[in-house]
Motif scaffolding. Structure first.
Motif, PDB file in Angstrom:
ATOM      1  N   PRO A  27     -11.261  18.295 -29.048  1.00  0.00           N
ATOM      2  CA  PRO A  27     -12.094  17.092 -29.217  1.00  0.00           C
ATOM      3  C   PRO A  27     -13.096  17.218 -30.355  1.00  0.00           C
ATOM      4  CG  PRO A  27     -11.900  17.671 -26.898  1.00  0.00           C
ATOM      5  CD  PRO A  27     -11.295  18.805 -27.665  1.00  0.00           C
ATOM      6  N   SER A  68     -12.780  18.500 -33.109  1.00  0.00           N
ATOM      7  CA  SER A  68     -12.165  18.354 -34.431  1.00  0.00           C
ATOM      8  C   SER A  68     -12.193  16.917 -34.928  1.00  0.00           C
ATOM      9  CB  SER A  68     -10.706  18.837 -34.394  1.00  0.00           C
ATOM     10  OG  SER A  68     -10.627  20.186 -33.975  1.00  0.00           O
ATOM     11  N   PHE A  69     -12.556  15.971 -34.044  1.00  0.00           N
ATOM     12  CA  PHE A  69     -12.510  14.561 -34.406  1.00  0.00           C
ATOM     13  C   PHE A  69     -13.904  13.953 -34.594  1.00  0.00           C
ATOM     14  CE2 PHE A  69      -8.500  15.606 -32.526  1.00  0.00           C
ATOM     15  CZ  PHE A  69      -7.577  14.920 -33.300  1.00  0.00           C
ATOM     16  N   SER A  71     -13.731   9.459 -30.258  1.00  0.00           N
ATOM     17  CA  SER A  71     -12.944   9.692 -29.044  1.00  0.00           C
ATOM     18  C   SER A  71     -11.602   8.953 -29.079  1.00  0.00           C
ATOM     19  CB  SER A  71     -13.739   9.266 -27.806  1.00  0.00           C
ATOM     20  OG  SER A  71     -14.063   7.889 -27.866  1.00  0.00           O
ATOM     21  N   TYR A 131      -9.182  10.888 -31.119  1.00  0.00           N
ATOM     22  CA  TYR A 131      -8.769  12.066 -30.347  1.00  0.00           C
ATOM     23  C   TYR A 131      -7.715  11.699 -29.306  1.00  0.00           C
ATOM     24  CZ  TYR A 131      -8.873  15.419 -26.540  1.00  0.00           C
ATOM     25  OH  TYR A 131      -8.508  16.286 -25.539  1.00  0.00           O
ATOM     26  N   HIS A 174      -4.001  13.189 -28.945  1.00  0.00           N
ATOM     27  CA  HIS A 174      -3.643  13.840 -27.685  1.00  0.00           C
ATOM     28  C   HIS A 174      -2.361  13.227 -27.117  1.00  0.00           C
ATOM     29  CE1 HIS A 174      -3.759  14.692 -23.377  1.00  0.00           C
ATOM     30  NE2 HIS A 174      -4.547  15.721 -23.642  1.00  0.00           N
TER      31      HIS A 174
END
Length: 498
Positions: A76, A78-79, A83, A86, A90
């Motif tokens: 998370p 890294s973004f 959200s 992410y 994912h």
């Protein structure tokens, strides 16, 4: 292929359609259900999935065999607090993990290796671009799709060659848009066709349709200016635009060129040879349309009759010769591998005739049985996978003999031999619009029945929103003002999350 009915027991019901697509790589799936328990007269496909320590573990069990696979999940942090981005990353990794795990199980179980491996999507080139953005070379990206998705070297090399060609062409930018104009009329409906459209018949619907379309085009031209976009490429398609009579065709093209000047490329589907006349071609030449498409689909008269095309191979040759006589130096031809009743020798005959004509671009389609087509209603079976693959190779060999390079590709469901559609072109003759619509990297302002406008936003990995026009011609005529308003809302809304 065996025919099966399957009950999928899974914790990830949102992936069910994609998992069914993987099953269809190996079986004819006549029944598919997602249920917490086994259905009567159906085999059970058991799926388990869990996440722990930033890793996902996926397992499938079917017919006494089990396959397990793991993948690292994105972090998370890294973004940078985004959200939504992410969640998208994912979901992509989770879905790919599930599809590849099921694919590996079925591959070992059946002993079959599909030519495109575990890929079921329309645009496999995206995987190459994804790896390029991650810093890999083109050759490394090619190896990646082979290793990660079990794509055959033949298909991965085709992707590499296509991306190489696309990299040499001007890329679209957010200040540009393509324009598409839909003429949903044909003389007859082909057996394989699923596009919305009307038979011209006595032509009663054509005048009111053109009146509505020209009004929408006027509004579209204003919208293009109001949104601050430059015109990139324009495509008049269908249907068969040349199914209009000469006066109607002249009116359409006069207004098209008046309303949308300055494109770097204009394409018109002249389409079926029996609709092409000297007058229509002269109109296109006079107005500066550079690229046309004359589509035989096959050069075998018996097949043409079987699929509902009331022209002959000779008419195709005559229309092509007339276009050359009038100075057209950018002519595309479409063919279809796997048409009803055809074998490899039939397709080889078509390729021999195409080679003699020497078009500037060639699109080799593979027959796909679409849900609303006559072939589907008549339960026509797809040709043998090996035969379809042989035809596709013949198409590629013909393109190479003509000096054409592959420049765009897309796949469809229910396609013979799980092959693909590929466009080949001479240097300098690749169609930008074809690339734009298939790669979905350019906004498109689309007008007419069944046309779908799309806006590409530069944020969040090229987010796309669409505004479809209704497909029924009569409904379109009645609701054309609503169609124009839909596009205004799409193209004039403020971009979110600047």
């Amino acid at each position: 292929m065996d025919t099966i009915a399957v009950t999928l027991i899974t914790p990830l019901e949102g992936f069910a359609n994609e998992l069914c697509d993987v099953l269809k790589l190996f079986f004819i799936v006549e029944g598919f259900a997602v249920s917490p328990r086994a259905e009567e007269n159906a085999e059970v496909l058991l799926h388990t999935y869990e996440e722990k320590d930033n890793r996902a573990v996926c397992t499938f069990a079917f017919r006494g065999q089990t396959q397990r696979r793991e993948a690292a999940l994105p972090l998370p942090q890294s973004f940078e607090g985004d959200s939504e981005k992410y969640q998208v990353a994912h979901k992509r990794i989770s879905k790919r993990l599930c599809k590849v795990t099921l694919y590996e199980l079925l591959k070992h179980l059946t002993g079959t290796r599909p030519p495109w491996g575990s890929l079921t999507g329309i645009r496999p080139t995206r995987l190459i671009y994804e790896r390029l953005e991650a810093g890999l070379s083109l050759e490394q990206a090619q190896r990646y799709v082979e290793q990660e998705f079990d794509v055959s070297p033949e298909k991965s090399d085709l992707l590499r060659r296509i991306v190489l060609q696309q990299q040499q062409l001007p890329a679209p930018c957010t200040e540009e848009a393509d324009v598409y104009v839909s003429i949903p009329f044909c003389r007859t409906r082909c057996a394989y066709c699923s596009f919305p459209g009307e038979a011209v018949g006595k032509g009663k619907l054509v005048p009111p349709y053109l009146q509505a379309l020209l009004w929408e085009m006027q509004e579209g031209a204003k919208l293009l200016d109001k949104s601050g976009r430059r015109l990139r490429a324009l495509y008049v398609g269908g249907g068969t635009p040349s199914a209009l009579d000469e006066e109607q065709f002249d009116l359409l093209m006069e207004q098209t060129m008046r309303l949308f000047p300055g494109a770097c490329e204009y394409t018109v589907e002249a389409g079926r040879p029996d609709t092409i006349t000297r007058g229509k071609l002269q109109t296109l030449r006079r107005l500066g349309v550079g690229r046309i498409s004359i589509n035989p689909q096959t050069m075998n008269d018996e097949t043409l009759r079987a699929i509902g095309r009331d022209h002959t191979a000779r008419q195709t040759e005559e229309a092509f010769a007339l276009a050359r006589e009038l100075g057209f130096d950018d002519i595309n031809m479409d063919v279809i591998a796997g048409l009803p009743g055809e074998n490899t020798s039939h397709f080889a005959h078509t390729m021999e005739r195409i080679l003699e004509l020497r078009p500037d671009s060639l699109t080799v389609h593979t027959l796909a049985i679409k849900r609303s087509s006559r072939l589907n209603l008549e339960k026509y079976p797809l040709p043998d996978a090996a035969i379809a693959a042989g035809m596709v190779r013949l198409g590629e060999q013909t393109a190479q003999a003509l000096g054409l390079e592959p420049y765009y590709l897309y796949r469809q469901k229910y396609m013979a031999g799980q092959q693909q559609n590929v466009g080949y072109a001479r240097p300098g003759k690749a169609c930008l619009y074809n690339i734009d619509i298939m790669e979905e990297t350019a906004s498109i302002l689309a007008m007419g029945a069944g046309a779908i406008s799309k806006r590409v936003f530069p944020d969040r990995e090229l987010r796309i929103q669409r505004a479809p026009n209704v497909t029924n011609v009569c409904v379109y005529i009645d609701r054309v003002q609503e169609m124009a308003r839909r596009k205004e809302k799409l193209f004039l809304q403020e971009e979110e999350h600047q």
